[in-house]
Write a protein that holds these residues in place. Sequence first.
Motif, mmCIF file in Angstrom:
data_model
loop_
_atom_site.group_PDB
_atom_site.id
_atom_site.type_symbol
_atom_site.label_atom_id
_atom_site.label_comp_id
_atom_site.label_asym_id
_atom_site.label_seq_id
_atom_site.Cartn_x
_atom_site.Cartn_y
_atom_site.Cartn_z
ATOM 1 N N TYR A 54 -5.535 3.146 23.135
ATOM 2 C CA TYR A 54 -5.555 3.338 24.585
ATOM 3 C C TYR A 54 -6.073 2.048 25.238
ATOM 4 N N GLY A 55 -5.933 1.972 26.552
ATOM 5 C CA GLY A 55 -6.474 0.827 27.280
ATOM 6 C C GLY A 55 -5.620 0.530 28.492
ATOM 7 N N ASN A 56 -4.679 -0.406 28.333
ATOM 8 C CA ASN A 56 -3.746 -0.681 29.419
ATOM 9 C C ASN A 56 -2.963 0.572 29.797
ATOM 10 N N ILE A 57 -2.776 1.423 28.803
ATOM 11 C CA ILE A 57 -2.021 2.678 28.942
ATOM 12 C C ILE A 57 -2.598 3.621 27.885
ATOM 13 N N ASP A 58 -2.244 4.894 27.926
ATOM 14 C CA ASP A 58 -2.766 5.795 26.893
ATOM 15 C C ASP A 58 -2.132 5.484 25.540
ATOM 16 N N ALA A 59 -2.757 5.957 24.477
ATOM 17 C CA ALA A 59 -2.361 5.565 23.125
ATOM 18 C C ALA A 59 -0.939 5.989 22.778
ATOM 19 N N GLN A 60 -0.505 7.174 23.222
ATOM 20 C CA GLN A 60 0.851 7.628 22.924
ATOM 21 C C GLN A 60 1.880 6.714 23.576
ATOM 22 N N ARG A 61 1.664 6.392 24.846
ATOM 23 C CA ARG A 61 2.619 5.514 25.524
ATOM 24 C C ARG A 61 2.517 4.076 25.010
ATOM 25 N N ALA A 62 1.330 3.680 24.567
ATOM 26 C CA ALA A 62 1.202 2.362 23.937
ATOM 27 C C ALA A 62 2.044 2.303 22.668
ATOM 28 N N SER A 63 2.041 3.393 21.921
ATOM 29 C CA SER A 63 2.876 3.496 20.723
ATOM 30 C C SER A 63 4.358 3.441 21.083
ATOM 31 N N ASP A 64 4.751 4.216 22.091
ATOM 32 C CA ASP A 64 6.154 4.218 22.528
ATOM 33 C C ASP A 64 6.584 2.830 22.968
ATOM 34 N N ASN A 65 5.722 2.144 23.723
ATOM 35 C CA ASN A 65 6.054 0.795 24.185
ATOM 36 C C ASN A 65 6.206 -0.167 23.014
ATOM 37 N N ALA A 66 5.304 -0.053 22.035
ATOM 38 C CA ALA A 66 5.391 -0.923 20.859
ATOM 39 C C ALA A 66 6.702 -0.700 20.110
ATOM 40 N N LEU A 67 7.087 0.562 19.953
ATOM 41 C CA LEU A 67 8.350 0.871 19.272
ATOM 42 C C LEU A 67 9.542 0.277 20.021
ATOM 43 N N LYS A 68 9.507 0.358 21.347
ATOM 44 C CA LYS A 68 10.619 -0.174 22.149
ATOM 45 C C LYS A 68 10.677 -1.696 22.077
ATOM 46 N N VAL A 69 9.520 -2.341 22.110
ATOM 47 C CA VAL A 69 9.496 -3.802 22.008
ATOM 48 C C VAL A 69 10.007 -4.237 20.640
ATOM 49 N N LEU A 70 9.565 -3.576 19.575
ATOM 50 C CA LEU A 70 10.052 -3.903 18.238
ATOM 51 C C LEU A 70 11.557 -3.697 18.142
ATOM 52 N N HIS A 71 12.058 -2.623 18.749
ATOM 53 C CA HIS A 71 13.510 -2.375 18.753
ATOM 54 C C HIS A 71 14.241 -3.496 19.484
ATOM 55 N N LEU A 72 13.707 -3.915 20.607
ATOM 56 C CA LEU A 72 14.301 -5.021 21.369
ATOM 57 C C LEU A 72 14.404 -6.283 20.520
ATOM 58 N N LEU A 73 13.433 -6.479 19.645
ATOM 59 C CA LEU A 73 13.366 -7.680 18.816
ATOM 60 C C LEU A 73 14.050 -7.503 17.469
ATOM 61 N N HIS A 74 14.771 -6.372 17.289
ATOM 62 C CA HIS A 74 15.448 -6.050 16.034
ATOM 63 C C HIS A 74 14.456 -5.967 14.879
ATOM 64 N N ALA A 75 13.275 -5.444 15.162
ATOM 65 C CA ALA A 75 12.215 -5.339 14.155
ATOM 66 C C ALA A 75 11.802 -3.886 13.970
ATOM 67 N N ASP A 76 12.780 -2.977 13.963
ATOM 68 C CA ASP A 76 12.493 -1.546 13.807
ATOM 69 C C ASP A 76 11.857 -1.214 12.470
ATOM 70 N N ASN A 77 11.928 -2.142 11.508
ATOM 71 C CA ASN A 77 11.346 -1.897 10.193
ATOM 72 C C ASN A 77 9.822 -1.955 10.203
ATOM 73 N N VAL A 78 9.230 -2.468 11.278
ATOM 74 C CA VAL A 78 7.775 -2.549 11.369
ATOM 75 C C VAL A 78 7.234 -1.175 11.780
ATOM 76 N N PRO A 79 6.406 -0.546 10.961
ATOM 77 C CA PRO A 79 5.904 0.793 11.299
ATOM 78 C C PRO A 79 4.824 0.734 12.391
ATOM 79 N N VAL A 80 4.795 1.785 13.203
ATOM 80 C CA VAL A 80 3.812 1.903 14.277
ATOM 81 C C VAL A 80 2.964 3.140 14.021
ATOM 82 N N PHE A 81 1.672 3.000 14.169
ATOM 83 C CA PHE A 81 0.715 4.071 13.920
ATOM 84 C C PHE A 81 -0.120 4.294 15.175
ATOM 85 N N ILE A 82 -0.535 5.517 15.417
ATOM 86 C CA ILE A 82 -1.430 5.820 16.523
ATOM 87 C C ILE A 82 -2.836 5.961 15.983
ATOM 88 N N GLY A 83 -3.749 5.206 16.580
ATOM 89 C CA GLY A 83 -5.136 5.242 16.148
ATOM 90 C C GLY A 83 -5.977 6.130 17.044
#
Length: 336
Positions: A54-83
Amino acid sequence: MQYYRENKLTITGGKLMSVKKMILDVDTGVDDAMAITYAVADPEVELIGVLSSYGNIDAQRASDNALKVLHLLHADNVPVFIGETDPLDHKYQRIAINAQIHGENGIGDVELTETETSAESQNGVDFLIESAKKYGKDLTVVATGPMTNIAAAIKKDHDAMKMVGNITIMGGALTVPGNVTPVAEANIEQDPVAANEMFTSDLEITMVGLDVTLRTLLTKKETKQWRETNTEAGEKMADIVDFYIDVYDDIYPELGGCSLHDPLAVGVAIDPSFVDYLHMNIMVTTEHDAYYARTIGDKARLNDPETNVNVAVTVDKERYLKVFMDNFLTLFNKLK
């Protein structure tokens, strides 16, 4: 440029170099999106996971944003975890200035393509501990949000976290004012208790704070170059960061650009020579008074012969910006 991630080696510019295994701990706002891009782009990095907070946004949406950015960069293979989803001693509540600086959605109100990939079911703190045990000194952890995940991991398995080779954080302000109060920087202010537990532990920490990030700036001259790659990644990242630059023009007109807070921390974790340091023992003020969340020298350890925090106080901003831009442009052109 060739990537040999499975062999932990990269060939770039005719040189063979080892690849750093990295975990990013982010609260995915605009500068976190740039930090993710820097880590994906840099040939010396194998990004093995992104841990959302959490911080700039809540942790769930931070996770969603990270997944979208990785997808944009063709890096969907990088796993995302919620802490951790809340600070150690209170409930998370988004502050108004975060929506102003990062947009309602955390990434400049730019809509990125949805991805079918979702966050991993494993808790992010457990992933961090597991990775520390697996990779030890070969693991680099860069935290660009609150320090809650790191503090929770230290509490749960101190010995594992002690094995990590490099822990670099974006947070704190030692020689300059804070950015949310006169003394407090935003990531520290989100969870001062966690930050204090981290700093006063025996883990070695590199602190990349406002002392150096406020001097490291990006303008629309640079984002225009991203657009000129004529790639979706370049154009979308330019849209995201231009939002940020416009906000900086409104609230920090004296700076002349937006600060590269989080990507500078990634850069320093890879190449510590971008900055010069003071070697100190640091504490964080946790009392709810005018000095709440202040990062300052720890009086109780003032005469200790050993110090555990390397505080960045000056930065070679021209050299850093060149590497930053080279990495981004190389990645965007590769995605054509």
